[in-house]
Design a protein around this motif. Structure first.
Motif, PDB file in Angstrom:
ATOM      1  N   LEU A   2       0.841  -1.205   0.000  1.00 61.32           N
ATOM      2  CA  LEU A   2       0.000   0.000   0.000  1.00 61.32           C
ATOM      3  C   LEU A   2       0.875   1.254   0.000  1.00 61.32           C
ATOM      4  N   LYS A   3       1.999   1.185   0.692  1.00 58.59           N
ATOM      5  CA  LYS A   3       2.921   2.325   0.703  1.00 58.59           C
ATOM      6  C   LYS A   3       3.466   2.588  -0.699  1.00 58.59           C
ATOM      7  N   GLN A   4       3.801   1.514  -1.414  1.00 59.73           N
ATOM      8  CA  GLN A   4       4.266   1.681  -2.794  1.00 59.73           C
ATOM      9  C   GLN A   4       3.175   2.297  -3.671  1.00 59.73           C
ATOM     10  N   LEU A   5       1.956   1.783  -3.536  1.00 59.06           N
ATOM     11  CA  LEU A   5       0.848   2.276  -4.360  1.00 59.06           C
ATOM     12  C   LEU A   5       0.507   3.724  -4.035  1.00 59.06           C
ATOM     13  N   THR A   6       0.772   4.133  -2.793  1.00 58.42           N
ATOM     14  CA  THR A   6       0.478   5.500  -2.375  1.00 58.42           C
ATOM     15  C   THR A   6       1.595   6.459  -2.766  1.00 58.42           C
ATOM     16  N   ASP A   7       2.830   6.093  -2.446  1.00 54.64           N
ATOM     17  CA  ASP A   7       3.953   7.015  -2.635  1.00 54.64           C
ATOM     18  C   ASP A   7       4.565   6.934  -4.028  1.00 54.64           C
ATOM     19  N   LYS A   8       4.786   5.725  -4.489  1.00 53.02           N
ATOM     20  CA  LYS A   8       5.502   5.564  -5.754  1.00 53.02           C
ATOM     21  C   LYS A   8       4.579   5.642  -6.961  1.00 53.02           C
ATOM     22  N   TYR A   9       3.482   4.912  -6.908  1.00 50.13           N
ATOM     23  CA  TYR A   9       2.615   4.831  -8.084  1.00 50.13           C
ATOM     24  C   TYR A   9       1.471   5.843  -8.074  1.00 50.13           C
ATOM     25  N   GLN A  10       1.238   6.470  -6.899  1.00 51.15           N
ATOM     26  CA  GLN A  10       0.206   7.507  -6.794  1.00 51.15           C
ATOM     27  C   GLN A  10      -1.168   7.005  -7.255  1.00 51.15           C
ATOM     28  N   ILE A  11      -1.483   5.766  -6.940  1.00 49.05           N
ATOM     29  CA  ILE A  11      -2.775   5.195  -7.343  1.00 49.05           C
ATOM     30  C   ILE A  11      -3.748   5.164  -6.169  1.00 49.05           C
ATOM     31  N   ILE A  12      -3.222   4.956  -4.961  1.00 51.79           N
ATOM     32  CA  ILE A  12      -4.037   4.794  -3.764  1.00 51.79           C
ATOM     33  C   ILE A  12      -3.885   6.021  -2.879  1.00 51.79           C
ATOM     34  N   GLU A  13      -4.971   6.403  -2.189  1.00 50.85           N
ATOM     35  CA  GLU A  13      -4.902   7.436  -1.169  1.00 50.85           C
ATOM     36  C   GLU A  13      -5.502   6.878   0.114  1.00 50.85           C
ATOM     37  N   SER A  14      -5.116   7.445   1.234  1.00 52.74           N
ATOM     38  CA  SER A  14      -5.607   6.944   2.513  1.00 52.74           C
ATOM     39  C   SER A  14      -6.273   8.062   3.297  1.00 52.74           C
ATOM     40  N   GLU A  15      -7.176   7.644   4.181  1.00 53.88           N
ATOM     41  CA  GLU A  15      -7.863   8.577   5.061  1.00 53.88           C
ATOM     42  C   GLU A  15      -7.912   7.941   6.438  1.00 53.88           C
ATOM     43  N   SER A  16      -7.495   8.692   7.460  1.00 51.64           N
ATOM     44  CA  SER A  16      -7.472   8.159   8.817  1.00 51.64           C
ATOM     45  C   SER A  16      -8.860   8.203   9.433  1.00 51.64           C
ATOM     46  N   ILE A  17      -9.275   7.064   9.969  1.00 49.02           N
ATOM     47  CA  ILE A  17     -10.537   6.968  10.698  1.00 49.02           C
ATOM     48  C   ILE A  17     -10.219   6.281  12.022  1.00 49.02           C
ATOM     49  N   GLY A  18     -10.108   7.078  13.085  1.00 50.87           N
ATOM     50  CA  GLY A  18      -9.687   6.528  14.374  1.00 50.87           C
ATOM     51  C   GLY A  18      -8.264   6.035  14.277  1.00 50.87           C
ATOM     52  N   ASN A  19      -8.049   4.810  14.701  1.00 52.44           N
ATOM     53  CA  ASN A  19      -6.706   4.217  14.646  1.00 52.44           C
ATOM     54  C   ASN A  19      -6.431   3.524  13.319  1.00 52.44           C
ATOM     55  N   ASN A  20      -7.425   3.467  12.460  1.00 55.32           N
ATOM     56  CA  ASN A  20      -7.276   2.778  11.180  1.00 55.32           C
ATOM     57  C   ASN A  20      -7.163   3.761  10.029  1.00 55.32           C
ATOM     58  N   LYS A  21      -6.705   3.229   8.910  1.00 55.57           N
ATOM     59  CA  LYS A  21      -6.685   3.991   7.665  1.00 55.57           C
ATOM     60  C   LYS A  21      -7.570   3.292   6.649  1.00 55.57           C
ATOM     61  N   ILE A  22      -8.340   4.081   5.928  1.00 52.02           N
ATOM     62  CA  ILE A  22      -9.178   3.566   4.851  1.00 52.02           C
ATOM     63  C   ILE A  22      -8.506   3.908   3.530  1.00 52.02           C
ATOM     64  N   TYR A  23      -8.315   2.899   2.679  1.00 50.87           N
ATOM     65  CA  TYR A  23      -7.635   3.088   1.405  1.00 50.87           C
ATOM     66  C   TYR A  23      -8.642   3.047   0.251  1.00 50.87           C
ATOM     67  N   LYS A  24      -8.521   4.028  -0.640  1.00 54.19           N
ATOM     68  CA  LYS A  24      -9.354   4.089  -1.841  1.00 54.19           C
ATOM     69  C   LYS A  24      -8.456   4.352  -3.044  1.00 54.19           C
ATOM     70  N   LEU A  25      -8.987   4.120  -4.238  1.00 56.24           N
ATOM     71  CA  LEU A  25      -8.281   4.576  -5.424  1.00 56.24           C
ATOM     72  C   LEU A  25      -8.273   6.097  -5.406  1.00 56.24           C
ATOM     73  N   GLN A  26      -7.130   6.673  -5.650  1.00 59.43           N
ATOM     74  CA  GLN A  26      -7.016   8.128  -5.606  1.00 59.43           C
ATOM     75  C   GLN A  26      -7.908   8.784  -6.655  1.00 59.43           C
TER      76      GLN A  26
END
Length: 792
Positions: free
Chosen positions: A335-359
């Motif tokens: 997920l870190k690769q998809l977020t930082d390197k490929y810029q395909i995924i974005e995350s949103e913090s909800i409490g202690n968790n993160k929700i991942y969606k297609l950017q």
């Protein structure tokens, strides 16, 4: 301009006329000003700062580049020396650095002929020179400098161009950027360049990054009010004035991406599918790009992107790991690769968790439309979410009826008809509306010989009708399996599943599906869940859900709450609930009120309420009043009349039993015996042990000893074994005929048999016709309990 062409221009800003384009440029002013101020104030004698605008497709990169081009040309000072050179989004012909410079020369020769009548021709004269590739830029630079001009190169999708350059060309371009003041690059890209991702790569120090995020609430409002036809603008103005929160809903669903904002709104107000057709065309156009994006990913990353895309709403790391069957630590790294390197995924913090969606939400729409199964909600999940969020239930019904009319009278695009039908179906229409819509669309698609007619999912009505056929055949498990195949969170389906599990005594599953039905807006499930908890003796929970049902407008739950209070001996509260229910028109509560008064020995009032209930058409009260007369040992003729009337209305086991007992009381033995056999034929008759005991005791009390003996000895019913105390009481009374039978009785039964004999004696006195018709026989009621309770 036709609607289709107009719609097409919305997604290709370069094709609009300039006046319309500028009128619609109402967002991204801050980004434009930031770049344009630098263009105006730069020292053009030194190498300038270059820009890369990062944003997903549809965020407005192309729009921003065109705005810069127009304003450079309109600026009195800049236009004298600065020439904007804008490239198309796709530069398939530019495969090398040299081809870039040739394209610039071609642009200048074509569009600025007065200044550069032969610039390309003169450059191409050197094509056979040694090291032409390296010298190409110097030839261009020499010609442009000779005219005292500077260039601003507006290059969309620069990442694709840079990706084609060889390592040698990369170094050459970097040298040019560092040393030349001839031109400035202002570019667009859907992702961070590999060269930026790693600091050591070629262009990190030369490109100033401008990121385009989704529009905020205010920007979305301004943008949507600026687009469309007059009718569309009027519609949007109406929404903005009366329901501004809907704009925010739309913004969140689309991520604030301008193109996606427009498409969803267009599809919503479109009646013939032109906007949806445009969407399909745009999706088709971006297929090579998005497919390439997926193909470039390693297989594990492809799996994760697929999983997130098919979910639409976003997922936690744990959910992704469960779906992909990968370790959570592995998923986190990817997920870190998809977020930082490929810029395909974005995350949103909800409490202690993160929700991942297609950017890029448009990428998500493309993925669902391309890979979602045709009979699955996932394919149109994006449209379902929009419809549910944008429309009230009433508006959804109106939208569906309008859609049905368009299908019936218009030439509606088949793809639009199919997909909108499925989306509206999943959005939660009333059962009959959904059925009518599905039938209309199926007829329409069949008339077009479209294969999509066979891909329509079944309506709730069709599913429930099929389930009812299975239930009629006692195939409850198959009915449940059928309904579980539905992919909809339909409140009707969920409620029906809860009821089926309830009938099967699977209380845990019944609770699960009732709760799901409640979440989907089914208030009926509130009452059923309250009843389920009552049956489980969870009285606090039962009261909670009955009150919620009443609060939702289900006044029928008042009677259920009254029954709950009565079961807990809260008679005052029970009466209040029944009276309130009657005020709201629930005449069935009259019957319950009669039963409550009966229990409290308010016999005159009990009879009064039973009679009022019958007068109001409540057939349940027929049974209760006839049994009331039996218990009170009065009005035998009326009791028989009521019991017979109830029997002809309903062949419920208890109703048949009531008639059998009342006829026995009246000493119509043949009719009573016939009804008793009918009662015994029911599969669940063993649930009525106490009722059967009463009948046998009353039969004996009427002197029908031989009939009672014959009945109890019928092998099929095993009454002799089930009711041993009554059997030996009978044998005690018939000991002169069967002296040896009573000797078989175990000593442990003696006390029970004596109690039965006392009960039989009491029944003989209470239900003697001589006593009833006024023979003067005194009767003091004995302290035995009438075992039957008829109220439901």
């Amino acid at each position: 301009m036709s609607p289709t062409n107009y719609s097409r221009y919305k997604y290709t800003p370069d094709e609009m006329n300039q006046a319309e384009f500028l009128a619609r440029f109402v967002v991204r002013d801050d980004k434009f000003t930031y770049i344009f101020d630098d263009i105006q104030s730069s020292d053009y004698s030194v190498p300038p700062q270059h820009y890369i605008i990062i944003g997903q497709r549809g965020q407005g990169k192309t729009t921003l580049l065109r705005k810069i081009l127009i304003e450079v040309e309109r600026d009195e000072k800049l236009s004298k020396f600065l020439i904007p050179v804008k490239f198309a989004e796709e530069q398939y012909q530019i495969r090398s650095l040299c081809r870039l410079w040739e394209e610039v020369a071609d642009y200048l020769q074509s569009l600025h002929y007065d200044d550069f009548p032969d610039i390309l021709d003169s450059i191409e004269k050197h094509i056979d020179d040694e090291n032409y590739d390296l010298k190409c830029f110097s030839y261009l630079e020499k010609k442009v400098r000779a005219r005292d001009k500077k260039l601003v190169l507006l290059i969309d999708n620069i990442d694709e161009f840079l990706g084609k350059l060889k390592e040698k060309e990369q170094r050459q371009l970097r040298r040019i950027l560092r040393t030349s003041s001839l031109f400035r690059i202002i570019s667009g890209s859907t992702k961070m360049l590999e060269q930026h991702f790693h600091y050591g790569k070629q262009y990190y120090e030369f490109l100033n990054i401008v990121k385009l995020q989704g529009l905020n609430r205010e920007e979305s409002m301004r943008f949507l009010l600026s687009i469309g036809t007059d009718r569309q603008k009027a519609k949007m103005k109406w929404v903005a004035d009366r329901n501004p929160q809907r704009i925010e809903t739309l913004r969140r669903i689309t991520g604030g991406v301008p193109r996606t904002l427009v498409m969803l709104f267009d599809i919503f107000i479109d009646d013939e599918g032109n906007a949806f057709d445009d969407l399909l065309k745009v999706l088709d156009e971006v297929t090579p790009l998005y497919k390439h994006r997926m193909d470039d990913l390693p297989p594990p990353l492809q799996d994760i992107v697929h999983t997130i895309a098919m979910n639409w709403d976003g997922m936690t790391t744990r959910e992704i790991a469960q779906k992909t069957r990968l370790e959570s630590t592995v998923v986190s790294d990817q997920l870190k690769q998809l977020t930082d390197k490929y810029q395909i995924i974005e995350s949103e913090s909800i409490g202690n968790n993160k929700i991942y969606k297609l950017q890029e939400r448009f990428f998500n729409i493309w993925y669902l439309m391309r890979f979602g199964r045709k009979k699955d909600r996932q394919r149109v999940e994006w449209l379902v979410k929009f419809l549910i969020s944008w429309c009230t239930p009433k508006e959804l019904e109106e939208r569906a009826n309008k859609f049905i009319a368009a299908i019936k009278y218009g030439d509606v695009n088949e793809q639009y008809a199919y997909n909108m039908c499925e989306a509206l179906s999943y959005a939660g229409l009333k059962r009959d509306t959904e059925y009518q819509m599905k039938q209309s669309v199926k007829t329409h698609l069949s008339s077009l010989s479209s294969d999509l007619a066979n891909n329509l999912s079944p309506s709730d009505k069709e599913m429930i009708d099929q389930a009812n056929i299975l239930i009629h055949k006692q195939e409850y498990d198959n009915a449940i399996k059928l309904l579980l195949t539905s992919k909809k969170d339909s409140k009707d389906i969920l409620f029906f599943l809860g009821w089926l599990y309830d009938e099967q005594k699977d209380h845990k599953k019944a609770e699960e599906y009732y709760l799901k039905a409640i979440e989907s807006g089914d208030s009926n499930a509130l009452r059923n869940l309250g009843f389920l908890y009552k049956e489980q003796k969870e009285y606090k929970k039962a009261e909670e859900y009955y009150l919620k049902a009443i609060e939702s407008g289900d006044n029928g739950a008042l009677r259920n709450l009254g029954i709950l209070h009565k079961e807990q001996k809260k008679y005052k509260e029970a009466k209040e609930c029944y009276f309130r229910a009657i005020e709201y028109g629930d005449n069935g509560a009259l019957n319950n009120l009669g039963n409550l008064c009966d229990e409290q020995k308010e016999y005159e009032r009990a009879e009064e309420y039973y009679l009022k209930a019958i007068e109001s058409g409540d057939n349940d009260a027929l049974n209760n009043l006839s049994w009331f007369y039996f218990e009170q040992s009065k009005n035998i003729t009326k009791a028989v009349e009521l019991a017979q009337q109830d029997y002809y209305n309903n062949r419920d086991p208890l109703i048949i039993h009531t008639l059998a007992v009342i006829l026995l009381w009246q000493e119509e033995f043949a009719g009573s015996y016939q009804k008793l056999i009918e009662f015994l034929e029911f599969d669940g008759v063993r649930e009525y042990e106490e009722d059967m005991s009463l009948y046998l005791a009353l039969l004996v009390s009427k002197g029908q000893h031989h009939k009672a003996k014959a009945l109890m000895e019928i092998p099929k019913y095993q009454l002799k074994e089930r009711y041993k105390s009554i059997w030996y009481a009978l044998m005690d009374l018939m000991k002169d005929e069967y002296p040896h039978e009573i000797k078989k009785m175990g000593s442990e039964l003696r006390e029970s048999v004596d109690e039965v004999l006392v009960e039989i004696e009491g029944l003989a006195k209470k239900y003697s016709l001589d006593y009833f018709y006024g023979s003067g026989v005194e009767y003091t009621p004995l302290p035995f309990k009438i075992l039957k309770t008829k109220n439901r």
